[in-house]
Design an enzyme around this catalytic site. Structure first.
Site, PDB file in Angstrom:
ATOM      1  N   ASN A 258       0.829  -1.204   0.000  1.00  0.00           N
ATOM      2  CA  ASN A 258       0.000   0.000   0.000  1.00  0.00           C
ATOM      3  C   ASN A 258       0.867   1.260   0.000  1.00  0.00           C
ATOM      4  O   ASN A 258       1.842   1.347   0.732  1.00  0.00           O
ATOM      5  CB  ASN A 258      -0.875   0.020   1.251  1.00  0.00           C
ATOM      6  CG  ASN A 258      -1.507  -1.316   1.508  1.00  0.00           C
ATOM      7  OD1 ASN A 258      -2.271  -1.790   0.692  1.00  0.00           O
ATOM      8  ND2 ASN A 258      -1.146  -1.959   2.608  1.00  0.00           N
ATOM      9  N   GLU A 291       8.332  -5.201  -1.205  1.00  0.00           N
ATOM     10  CA  GLU A 291       7.209  -4.259  -1.055  1.00  0.00           C
ATOM     11  C   GLU A 291       7.684  -2.828  -1.286  1.00  0.00           C
ATOM     12  O   GLU A 291       6.978  -2.022  -1.887  1.00  0.00           O
ATOM     13  CB  GLU A 291       6.537  -4.397   0.317  1.00  0.00           C
ATOM     14  CG  GLU A 291       6.080  -5.810   0.687  1.00  0.00           C
ATOM     15  CD  GLU A 291       5.272  -6.542  -0.375  1.00  0.00           C
ATOM     16  OE1 GLU A 291       4.648  -5.888  -1.229  1.00  0.00           O
ATOM     17  OE2 GLU A 291       5.276  -7.798  -0.360  1.00  0.00           O
ATOM     18  N   GLU A 313       4.280  -7.918 -10.396  1.00  0.00           N
ATOM     19  CA  GLU A 313       4.826  -8.938  -9.502  1.00  0.00           C
ATOM     20  C   GLU A 313       6.073  -9.621 -10.087  1.00  0.00           C
ATOM     21  O   GLU A 313       7.063  -9.804  -9.387  1.00  0.00           O
ATOM     22  CB  GLU A 313       3.758  -9.963  -9.124  1.00  0.00           C
ATOM     23  CG  GLU A 313       2.614  -9.387  -8.283  1.00  0.00           C
ATOM     24  CD  GLU A 313       3.059  -8.762  -6.960  1.00  0.00           C
ATOM     25  OE1 GLU A 313       4.227  -8.946  -6.560  1.00  0.00           O
ATOM     26  OE2 GLU A 313       2.234  -8.061  -6.336  1.00  0.00           O
TER      27      GLU A 313
END
Ligand code: BES
Ligand code: ZN
Length: 849
Positions: A258, A291, A313
């Site tokens: 996020n 991340e 990804e």
């Protein structure tokens, strides 16, 4: 829950949304079972769209009211969203909904974990928070106000204000809703700072539950290293004033990127020497990097739709692998990644779940966060880099960031930057994204008149929905050695583009020994009959570390196959060659440990299946036991001494050097324990003051049948620590003797600390059990029935974790008719469960075929 007929979504049906979102304002009034979410969203007609139907996704929401431009409206609300008549000019949508985080056990959307509020929105969880066009190509800035009594209230972007009972955040970077996050709870932080390459000061925080503060330092160092690395290697710097990481105990995945507020499964960020193994430390460093790297590859440039998932990804896995190789050892990382690829991606690509790196249809996108999208997706990028070279790769990536910053992109966009940066036509290369299945490449050689010729033939077996395959571009890295072991032709990349193709090498004095597919330059199966002597030669002399390991791996496989099929004894010549490598103290201990690790039982099942022998799990287990016994006996003279020579007598550090030594030490202990009844393991257990040594000792005690006391002591020592107890659960069922594994698993689920609602705990037991190959595949089917019972139980609570776990059945067609019938019966039992989730339904149906 399952619709009458599950809906399939197709890539070819993509159309843009009829509206753009100019801004989003959200207010959260937090309450465990009655959180209110008030949204104010500015929409405008999208000039690039033709379809102006106004549909907002929404699931499990109670709509309180809705307004357009301040006027009450009554939308048409269904199970999956709402439709409404809207103006054909820009307008403001406002709505209030009520949701219940406390009872959200699916851990998707807004939920509670240990009294703390947190969110997980990827892929389609935002629709459980409010009505919204929940698709990655709709990007907007977000302003978020959080109201509640929790001490800490976080969201994306920068903090813009706070007061008694409220906090406000603003994220200036347009983003899709899947990157939205909110966290609120009585958390404490481990703070730090970072200065970016352009001199911007960034505040860094890792937020944890009180008591976990002392487990944040390693993660923080990893974060700073990642930030520096992305600046130095990709020229990318961070773009907000603050970067927050939060540790959450109940989390379906490892971690989530996020924007400005990464949320981590606590197992993937909390670390201390006493509670975490070297492997945990390495994984934490990699996942923090992963991340963080998404900030550019995923967030600043995102995916147009979920079919493009590998765009973010595959690339980010590739980047985190480069990072780990730079921080630690490149060959060790490469070998470990190939072991993992063969263990997880190859079975997927060669079984009923096979799908392209970019799938063309799905029912539930959560089922496509797979080894194929991730790991094969990363391999495809590695091949691209090998083909175009390092400089062109860099130019292409610079162009990618330049051209597509702020956009939601496709694989076509990605390949076009490579075409534009290099002038190459990548049409054929693109097959790697659209064709599923693992190519098999056979090789033959010819030596005449001083010319050495290698001829390759490629063939990809049919996969579900794809019977015919076209030849792919395959980069095959090859080096040649002369019979003395000198490298006469250094690594050269042969570019295979046809079904059959020959490459000639001239000017050689004698017939060379080839070292083919160096560094595992393509994710293929190399089919080549190689004599034992040639393999032993490569094991001794190959200058490519990967192929040296590979030669050894093939010798180990051949040895086990002969033991299983013909009751042969071990290959003593191989063991002598291996001994020389293992005792060679000029070699990295981590590499030597990898040389000692045998193929897993599941890998052997696959090898036998491919040879046309139906694998017998008990026979495979027995052969592996026997082989280890022979190794222990043959090497007993030097095991203790060698083990002592790699013992670390310095304060614990989780770095490559120390962890390599511990990993070799642990492989040697495993052999030693076969001879001394567990005495050395007990001594290591008693002296251990770090988790790596403690756990490896416990594991050897259990497998020597001497683990009862230590297992009890371990529980007493660690019962207060969830993450350590996960290891305790997993180890017992993973190391249990095959005929005891079901009983052990049945005992563990009765333990008061077993909690099926916690994905880590559920996976520790069920995943550990399924890894116990011969135990899971017990002939009477008790293992299959046990697992199916628990999948059926978990499905009502947590469909995502249930569906992912179903993949342990994907290899069922390898086994004998009896076992196949038993597995089929369990799959059908799951499928027949009333109200089966869409996630699990899709997985079970595909596995059944
Ligand atoms: N974006 C994913 C997390 C995710 C996966 C969210 C599936 C929703 C559904 C994240 O970047 C990720 O890939 N995490 C991996 C670990 C990573 C190191 C490969 C994970 O969680 O396993
Ligand atoms: Zn990711």
């Amino acid at each position: 829950m399952k619709d009458a007929a599950p809906k399939t979504i197709y890539l070819k049906d993509y159309t843009p949304f009829g509206y753009v979102v100019e801004s989003v304002h959200l207010t959260f009034r937090l309450a465990p079972t009655s959180t209110r979410v008030i949204s104010r969203i500015a929409f405008a007609p999208n000039p690039d769209a033709t379809d102006r139907a106004f549909f907002l996704h929404g699931e499990e929401l109670s709509l309180i009211w809705a307004k357009i431009d301040g006027q009450d409206v009554l939308p048409d609300v269904t199970d999956d969203g709402l439709r409404c008549t809207v103006p054909d000019t820009p307008f403001i949508w406002e709505a209030e909904v009520e949701i219940s985080p406390q009872t959200n056990t699916a851990l998707e959307g807004l939920y509670m974990s240990n009294g703390m509020y947190c969110t997980q929105c990827e892929a389609e969880g935002f629709r459980k928070i409010t009505y919204y066009p929940d698709r990655p190509d709709v990007m907007s800035t977000f302003t978020v106000r959080i109201e509640g009594e929790e001490k800490v209230k976080l969201s994306n972007g920068n903090p813009v204000g706070s007061g008694d009972g409220w906090a406000e955040w603003h994220d200036p970077w347009p983003k899709p809703a899947y990157l939205f996050a909110l966290v609120a709870g009585d958390l404490v932080n481990h703070p730090d700072r970072f200065t970016t390459m352009s001199g911007k000061e960034v505040e860094l925080n890792i937020w944890v539950r009180p008591g976990d503060e002392d487990k944040c330092a390693f993660g923080m160092e990893a974060l700073k290293k990642s930030m520096t690395w992305d600046e130095e290697v990709y020229g990318r710097e961070y773009d907000l004033d603050i970067f927050n990481i939060v540790a959450v105990d109940d989390f379906n995945m490892g971690a989530m990127e996020n924007k400005g507020l990464n949320v981590f499964n606590s197992s993937c960020v909390l670390a201390s020497p006493e509670t975490s193994t070297d492997m945990n430390f390495e994984r934490i460093e990699a996942i923090i990097a992963h991340e963080y790297f998404h900030n550019w590859t995923g967030n600043r440039i995102t995916c147009r739709d979920w079919f493009q998932l590998c765009l973010k990804e595959g690339l980010t896995v590739f980047r985190d692998a480069q990072f780990t190789a730079d921080m630690r050892s490149e060959p060790v990382k490469r070998i470990s990644d190939v072991i993992d690829l063969r263990a997880r991606q190859f079975p997927e690509d060669q079984g009923p779940l096979s799908h392209p790196v970019r799938p063309e249809s799905f029912q539930e996108i959560n089922n496509f966060y797979t080894a194929t999208v991730y790991e094969k997706g990363a391999e495809v990028i590695g091949m691209l880099k090998t083909l175009v070279g390092d400089d062109a790769y860099k130019r292409a990536l610079d162009l990618y960031f330049d051209r597509h910053d702020g956009q939601a992109c496709t694989i076509e966009d990605w390949l076009r930057v490579f075409e534009d940066a290099t002038g190459r036509d990548l049409a054929q290369f693109k097959l790697w994204y659209s064709q599923s299945g693992t190519p098999r490449v056979s090789v033959s050689e010819d030596w005449a008149d001083g010319v050495y010729t290698l001829t390759f033939r490629q063939h990809t077996p049919p996969t579900p929905g794809q019977d015919v395959k076209d030849p792919k571009v395959i980069p095959v890295a090859v080096g040649l050695l002369n019979p003395n072991g000198d490298e006469v032709v250094p690594t050269r990349v042969l570019e295979m583009t046809k079904a059959e193709q020959s490459f000639a090498f001239e000017g050689l004095a004698s017939k060379p020994i080839p070292s083919i597919l160096r560094g595992f330059s393509a994710p293929i199966v190399l089919e080549r009959t190689v004599s034992r002597e040639e393999r032993a030669f490569l094991l001794a002399h190959d200058t490519d570390a990967f192929n040296r390991w590979e030669a050894n791996r093939n010798l180990a496989r051949d040895c086990l196959v002969a033991m299983i099929r013909n009751g042969a004894g071990p290959d003593m010549a191989w063991l002598e060659g291996l001994e020389r490598v293992v005792r060679d103290d000029t070699l990295d201990p981590a590499f030597r440990a990898l040389m000692l690790s045998l193929p897993t039982q599941s890998e052997m099942a696959q090898v036998l299946f491919e040879m046309g022998t139906t694998p017998d799990p008990d026979a495979i287990w027995q052969a592996a036991e026997d082989l280890r016994g022979h190794m222990a006996e043959a090497w007993q003279g030097f095991l203790p001494e060698l083990r002592a020579s790699v013992a670390v007598d310095a304060p614990y550090k989780p770095d490559a050097e120390q962890s390599g030594k511990r990993s070799l030490g642990s492989a040697l202990l495993a052999l030693q324990s076969r001879l001394d009844g567990g005495a050395a393991a007990q001594a290591q257990y008693d002296a251990a003051d770090d988790m790596t040594l403690q756990l490896s000792a416990l594991s050897q005690l259990i497998s020597a049948g001497q683990g009862a006391a230590a297992t009890k002591a371990f529980e007493q020592q660690w019962k207060h620590d969830r993450l350590v107890m996960d290891k305790w659960f997993g180890l017992q069922v993973g190391m249990a003797k095959p005929d005891m594994a079901v009983d052990v698993a049945e005992g563990l689920v009765e333990h008061p600390a077993f909690d099926m609602g916690n994905p880590n705990r559920f996976r520790a037991v069920m995943g550990g059990f399924a890894m116990n190959h011969a135990g899971f595949h017990r002939k009477d089917g008790a293992g299959y029935a046990f697992l199916a019972d628990w999948l059926i139980k978990l499905d009502d609570k947590n469909p995502q974790t249930t569906a992912r776990m179903c993949s342990v059945f994907q290899t069922w067609k390898r086994y004998d008719d009896g076992r196949q019938a038993l597995i089929r019966a369990q799959l059908e039992r799951i499928k027949a469960k009333p109200k089966l989730s869409r996630d699990t339904d899709e997985m079970v149906s595909r596995i059944l075929g």
